[in-house]
Design an enzyme around this catalytic site. Structure first.
Site, PDB file in Angstrom:
ATOM      1  N   ALA A 137       0.844  -1.201   0.000  1.00 57.50           N
ATOM      2  CA  ALA A 137       0.000   0.000   0.000  1.00 57.50           C
ATOM      3  C   ALA A 137       0.878   1.249   0.000  1.00 57.50           C
ATOM      4  CB  ALA A 137      -0.921   0.005   1.226  1.00 57.50           C
ATOM      5  N   GLU A 246       3.379  18.641   2.884  1.00 60.38           N
ATOM      6  CA  GLU A 246       4.485  17.749   2.515  1.00 60.38           C
ATOM      7  C   GLU A 246       4.922  18.035   1.075  1.00 60.38           C
ATOM      8  OE1 GLU A 246       4.041  13.649   3.593  1.00 60.38           O
ATOM      9  OE2 GLU A 246       5.382  12.948   2.012  1.00 60.38           O
ATOM     10  N   ARG A 247       3.950  18.229   0.199  1.00 60.16           N
ATOM     11  CA  ARG A 247       4.285  18.455  -1.220  1.00 60.16           C
ATOM     12  C   ARG A 247       4.922  19.816  -1.432  1.00 60.16           C
ATOM     13  NH1 ARG A 247      -1.009  14.916  -2.470  1.00 60.16           N
ATOM     14  NH2 ARG A 247       0.139  12.965  -2.184  1.00 60.16           N
ATOM     15  N   GLY A 368       3.916  11.000  -2.977  1.00 61.35           N
ATOM     16  CA  GLY A 368       2.933  10.912  -4.057  1.00 61.35           C
ATOM     17  C   GLY A 368       3.668  10.999  -5.392  1.00 61.35           C
TER      18      GLY A 368
HETATM   19  C1  FAD Z   1      13.314   7.154  -0.189  1.00 60.97           C
HETATM   20  C2  FAD Z   1      11.863   7.037   0.147  1.00 60.97           C
HETATM   21  C3  FAD Z   1      11.394   7.616   1.323  1.00 60.97           C
HETATM   22  C4  FAD Z   1      10.057   7.466   1.683  1.00 60.97           C
HETATM   23  N1  FAD Z   1       9.643   7.952   2.898  1.00 60.97           N
HETATM   24  C5  FAD Z   1       8.392   7.645   3.331  1.00 60.97           C
HETATM   25  C6  FAD Z   1       7.989   7.963   4.675  1.00 60.97           C
HETATM   26  O1  FAD Z   1       8.725   8.571   5.455  1.00 60.97           O
HETATM   27  N2  FAD Z   1       6.746   7.574   5.068  1.00 60.97           N
HETATM   28  C7  FAD Z   1       5.889   6.909   4.250  1.00 60.97           C
HETATM   29  O2  FAD Z   1       4.793   6.585   4.675  1.00 60.97           O
HETATM   30  N3  FAD Z   1       6.241   6.590   2.967  1.00 60.97           N
HETATM   31  C8  FAD Z   1       7.464   6.938   2.512  1.00 60.97           C
HETATM   32  N4  FAD Z   1       7.848   6.604   1.226  1.00 60.97           N
HETATM   33  C9  FAD Z   1       6.905   5.893   0.372  1.00 60.97           C
HETATM   34  C10 FAD Z   1       6.410   6.692  -0.823  1.00 60.97           C
HETATM   35  O3  FAD Z   1       5.487   7.683  -0.441  1.00 60.97           O
HETATM   36  C11 FAD Z   1       5.825   5.669  -1.828  1.00 60.97           C
HETATM   37  O4  FAD Z   1       6.951   4.976  -2.357  1.00 60.97           O
HETATM   38  C12 FAD Z   1       5.014   6.301  -2.911  1.00 60.97           C
HETATM   39  O5  FAD Z   1       3.799   6.823  -2.411  1.00 60.97           O
HETATM   40  C13 FAD Z   1       4.674   5.284  -4.031  1.00 60.97           C
HETATM   41  O6  FAD Z   1       4.153   4.109  -3.503  1.00 60.97           O
HETATM   42  P1  FAD Z   1       4.785   2.679  -3.921  1.00 60.97           P
HETATM   43  O7  FAD Z   1       6.258   2.785  -3.750  1.00 60.97           O
HETATM   44  O8  FAD Z   1       4.088   1.621  -3.180  1.00 60.97           O
HETATM   45  O9  FAD Z   1       4.501   2.549  -5.473  1.00 60.97           O
HETATM   46  P2  FAD Z   1       3.141   1.974  -6.126  1.00 60.97           P
HETATM   47  O10 FAD Z   1       1.986   2.596  -5.462  1.00 60.97           O
HETATM   48  O11 FAD Z   1       3.221   0.495  -6.172  1.00 60.97           O
HETATM   49  O12 FAD Z   1       3.261   2.548  -7.598  1.00 60.97           O
HETATM   50  C14 FAD Z   1       4.009   1.898  -8.645  1.00 60.97           C
HETATM   51  C15 FAD Z   1       3.843   2.709  -9.914  1.00 60.97           C
HETATM   52  O13 FAD Z   1       2.466   2.734 -10.288  1.00 60.97           O
HETATM   53  C16 FAD Z   1       2.044   4.059 -10.462  1.00 60.97           C
HETATM   54  N5  FAD Z   1       0.650   4.189 -10.065  1.00 60.97           N
HETATM   55  C17 FAD Z   1       0.093   3.837  -8.884  1.00 60.97           C
HETATM   56  N6  FAD Z   1      -1.217   4.117  -8.876  1.00 60.97           N
HETATM   57  C18 FAD Z   1      -1.501   4.683 -10.068  1.00 60.97           C
HETATM   58  C19 FAD Z   1      -2.685   5.207 -10.658  1.00 60.97           C
HETATM   59  N7  FAD Z   1      -3.853   5.224 -10.009  1.00 60.97           N
HETATM   60  N8  FAD Z   1      -2.614   5.698 -11.918  1.00 60.97           N
HETATM   61  C20 FAD Z   1      -1.445   5.681 -12.604  1.00 60.97           C
HETATM   62  N9  FAD Z   1      -0.294   5.199 -12.088  1.00 60.97           N
HETATM   63  C21 FAD Z   1      -0.319   4.713 -10.844  1.00 60.97           C
HETATM   64  C22 FAD Z   1       2.944   4.868  -9.553  1.00 60.97           C
HETATM   65  O14 FAD Z   1       2.990   6.224  -9.958  1.00 60.97           O
HETATM   66  C23 FAD Z   1       4.265   4.168  -9.735  1.00 60.97           C
HETATM   67  O15 FAD Z   1       4.892   4.637 -10.909  1.00 60.97           O
HETATM   68  C24 FAD Z   1       9.173   6.779   0.824  1.00 60.97           C
HETATM   69  C25 FAD Z   1       9.638   6.249  -0.377  1.00 60.97           C
HETATM   70  C26 FAD Z   1      10.954   6.361  -0.718  1.00 60.97           C
HETATM   71  C27 FAD Z   1      11.429   5.733  -1.996  1.00 60.97           C
END
Ligand code: FAD
Length: 385
Positions: A137, A246-247, A368
């Protein structure tokens, strides 16, 4: 920056902000820049830095005065973000702490919760992280599985979070989870010292090497009733509100990092000789860096406008998403172009451009992704009646 590469005057900052900037710049030059490479090798910054930063007022500049904060506006936060960026020092996770985690406590916490945590968060004696993402998620936060079941007055929290910034250092996590029997998400203040809170490894990343990013496990953690932050089931609404800040924070940092890499590249191109002349005399160099500057002038105008909107309490989620999309992608373009101008030296880690390039990549994903930003913007094109 001292020698402003963008030549576009800024009108949002007051003389008080400028005076604060001088202090922050000195602190970054003395306490952070000389050590940053060592911290990149260590994968984390020392806790001692947090205490020093807290003593200098660099943490939570907007936190209210009764809890030890300076009660400043968000422009003080922007100053800290920018000065770290100008010095190529993204390692200290101050932004996650001050701008992404602590505001939930400030905005939605009770006085008792603030009394318990806020003074130490402001002074750097405690460090905070925000734990939303789970292995299954990320973009789709509704898919999260972390669950808190009621147990007497309190709760028992189980679940797993991933990619949590400040994950190795944090003393407090703001955790998003569902209360059993309730579809809606709630937020909890979770003390990292509680039995059952387990940190996974410090994840090995493409960039941001000095920043600790971890998995966090919650194994049937006993939480007191006072761990619930705000109202039950309001977590998603709180997150959506917090994500605009955040953004904006990501935008401010990305813009400043792009300005810094252009500044370095302009100097490099003036110095580097190719075919008997400075690189800066070649039309290609002039064209590509001129185009980067044009991108960054647009970015600055956008960021400064949004800073003002936020300070005025008028920043909406879709404008924050649009700016995050534009500025994070502009940073990616700038870093790529600037690395190319450096040639092979740009690929060597001794040149900051290589690190800016690697660090920039995550900005189109975390907070995001660009695709999610486009979806948020698109919703305003066809508003639901
Ligand atoms: C270095 C780092 C630090 C972070 N720090 C934090 C933190 O402190 N706290 C926290 O909670 N999270 C943190 N995150 C998590 C970050 O917010 C998520 O990685 C991000 O929201 C994307 O989620 P996911 O990695 O699960 O990718 P996924 O949700 O699996 O997405 C995979 C791909 O599918 C695309 N995609 C997904 N849904 C759609 C849609 N509806 N339409 C089109 N394309 C879509 C995405 O854009 C992406 O390209 C961090 C991530 C990183 C890499």
């Amino acid at each position: 920056m001292n020698d402003d590469i963008l030549t576009l005057p800024r009108r949002v900052f007051s003389p008080e902000h400028d005076a604060f900037r001088d202090q922050v710049r000195r602190f970054v030059a003395q306490e952070i820049a000389p050590h940053h490479q060592a911290w990149e090798r260590a994968g984390v910054v020392p806790r001692e830095l947090w205490r020093k930063a807290g003593d200098m007022g660099l943490l939570c500049p907007t936190a209210p005065e009764p809890w030890g904060g300076a009660g400043g506006d968000y422009l003080y936060s922007a100053v800290v973000l920018e000065e770290l960026a100008y010095a190529h020092a993204p390692g200290p996770g101050f932004a996650i702490h001050s701008e992404m985690a602590v505001p939930y406590l400030v905005n939605f916490g009770s006085d008792a919760q603030k009394d318990a945590w806020l003074p130490n968060l402001v002074s750097g004696r405690s460090i905070a992280g925000i734990a939303m993402t789970e292995p299954s998620a990320g973009s789709d936060l509704h898919a999260m599985q972390a669950q808190a079941r009621r147990d007497g007055e309190g709760f028992r929290l189980s679940g797993q979070k991933v990619f949590i910034s400040n994950g190795q250092l944090a003393d407090l996590f703001i955790v998003a989870a569902r209360i059993a029997g309730d579809e809606a998400i709630s937020l909890f203040l979770v003390d990292a010292a509680l039995p059952g809170v387990r940190r996974g490894r410090n994840l090995d990343k493409l960039g941001h090497h000095a920043q600790d990013t971890s998995e966090i496990f919650f194994d049937d953690v006993a939480l007191p009733a006072g761990a619930l932050l705000g109202e039950q089931g309001q977590g998603f609404r709180y997150l959506m509100k917090g994500l605009a800040r955040e953004r904006l924070t990501i935008c401010v940092s990305c813009q400043a990092r792009a300005e810094a890499v252009l500044r370095d590249t302009v100097a490099y191109a003036a110095d580097r000789k190719v075919f008997g002349q400075p690189l800066s005399e070649l039309q290609n160099t002039r064209f590509v860096l001129g185009a980067v500057k044009a991108d960054l002038i647009a970015g600055r105008a956008l960021v400064d406008r949004l800073l003002q909107e936020y300070v005025d309490g008028a920043l909406d989620a879709s404008s924050a998403a649009a700016a995050k999309l534009w500025v994070s992608e502009a940073l990616g373009r700038a870093a790529d172009t600037c690395l190319q101008v450096h040639g092979g030296w740009g690929y060597m880690t001794e040149y900051p451009v290589s690190r800016v390039y690697a660090d920039a990549r995550v900005e189109r994903i975390a907070g995001g992704s660009s695709e999610i930003m486009k979806e948020i913007i698109a919703r305003t094109l066809w508003p639901r009646r």
